[in-house]
Design a protein around this motif. Structure first.
Motif, short mmCIF file in Angstrom:
data_model
loop_
_atom_site.label_atom_id
_atom_site.label_comp_id
_atom_site.label_asym_id
_atom_site.label_seq_id
_atom_site.Cartn_x
_atom_site.Cartn_y
_atom_site.Cartn_z
N ASP A 1 15.53 -31.71 1.11
CA ASP A 1 14.41 -32.44 1.29
C ASP A 1 13.27 -31.86 0.46
O ASP A 1 13.06 -32.42 -0.56
N ILE A 2 12.58 -30.86 1.13
CA ILE A 2 11.34 -30.42 0.27
C ILE A 2 11.66 -29.83 -0.94
O ILE A 2 10.97 -30.26 -2.06
N CYS B 1 3.66 -32.15 8.62
CA CYS B 1 4.35 -32.35 7.23
C CYS B 1 5.50 -33.02 7.36
O CYS B 1 6.07 -33.32 8.56
N SER C 1 8.87 -34.72 4.43
CA SER C 1 9.42 -34.84 3.22
C SER C 1 10.35 -36.11 3.18
O SER C 1 11.30 -36.30 4.19
N LYS D 1 3.66 -26.43 -3.17
CA LYS D 1 5.20 -26.30 -2.72
C LYS D 1 5.70 -25.23 -3.78
O LYS D 1 5.33 -24.99 -5.11
N VAL E 1 6.34 -34.58 -0.57
CA VAL E 1 5.91 -33.81 0.70
C VAL E 1 4.60 -34.42 1.01
O VAL E 1 3.72 -34.81 0.14
#
Lengths: 116, 110
Positions: free
Chosen positions: B28-29, B90, B92, B68, B35
């Protein structure tokens, strides 16, 4: 000004069905993917389902797959969420939002309460 | 897919800076530059504050910034103001049109 207005929430018994609507204005609706996100009382945000601008591509979270169906009518600038076989843990505020990878803006939300 | 990990709370005094972290995985991130961060006041809908890791939408104060590194994203609020007290989430993109959210961080301005 971009506006999203959800409707269709309410109190429903477990096992029941409900259809949420999201009326969009202020932008060319058919050009944008749309998403439903929910928030259980006192909890965080949960992505529910997304749909492409044309409506030909959709996806849903595992928690609702097979029970919820996202759709849209671009002639009416409206997004829908058909919710079947509702469970107590589906109780949440349901928000519609513009976008697929990030969401801006969000509607004000509509509350769905699943309880007997 | 598991939720992204955020600290449940953060705090700072007016004028100070505070950073909220958001930890995910390479799926993901770490795998996408998608993000985003949302601010939510009690009883209100979330509002986009940062998209695509670092982009600030029109109207969002430049006191808000995103970054990030690897599988961890961060939101920094500089020059804290009382109106910044809110919940921050947050999220993502995680591929296949899925998005995951963090559990949220309650920011308190002391």
């Amino acid at each position: 000004e971009v506006q999203l207005l959800e409707s269709g929430g309410g109190l429903i018994q477990p096992g029941g069905s409900l259809r949420l609507s999201c009326a969009a204005s202020g932008f060319t609706f058919r050009n944008y993917a749309m998403t439903w996100v929910r928030q259980a009382p006192g909890k965080g945000l949960e992505w529910v389902s997304g749909i492409s601008g044309s409506g030909d591509t959709t996806d849903s979270a595992d928690s609702v797959k097979g029970r919820f169906t996202i759709s849209r009518d671009n002639s009416k600038n409206t997004l829908y969420l058909q919710m079947n076989t509702l469970r107590a843990d589906d109780t949440a505020i349901y928000y519609c939002a513009k976008g697929l990878k990030w969401f801006d803006p969000w509607g004000q939300g509509t509350l769905v309460t699943v309880s007997s | 897919q598991s939720a992204l990990t955020q600290p449940p709370s953060a705090s700072g005094s007016p004028g100070q800076s505070v950073t909220i972290s958001c930890t995910g995985t390479s799926s993901d991130i770490g795998g996408y530059n998608y993000v985003s961060w949302y601010q939510q006041y009690p009883g209100k809908a979330p509002k986009l504050m940062i998209s695509e890791v670092t982009k600030r939408p029109s109207g969002v104060p430049d006191r808000f910034s995103g970054s990030k590194s690897g599988n961890t994203a961060s939101l920094t609020v500089s020059g804290l103001q009382a109106e910044d007290e809110a919940d921050y989430y947050c999220s993502s993109y995680a591929g296949s049109k899925n998005v995951i959210f963090g559990g949220g961080t309650k920011l308190t301005v002391l």
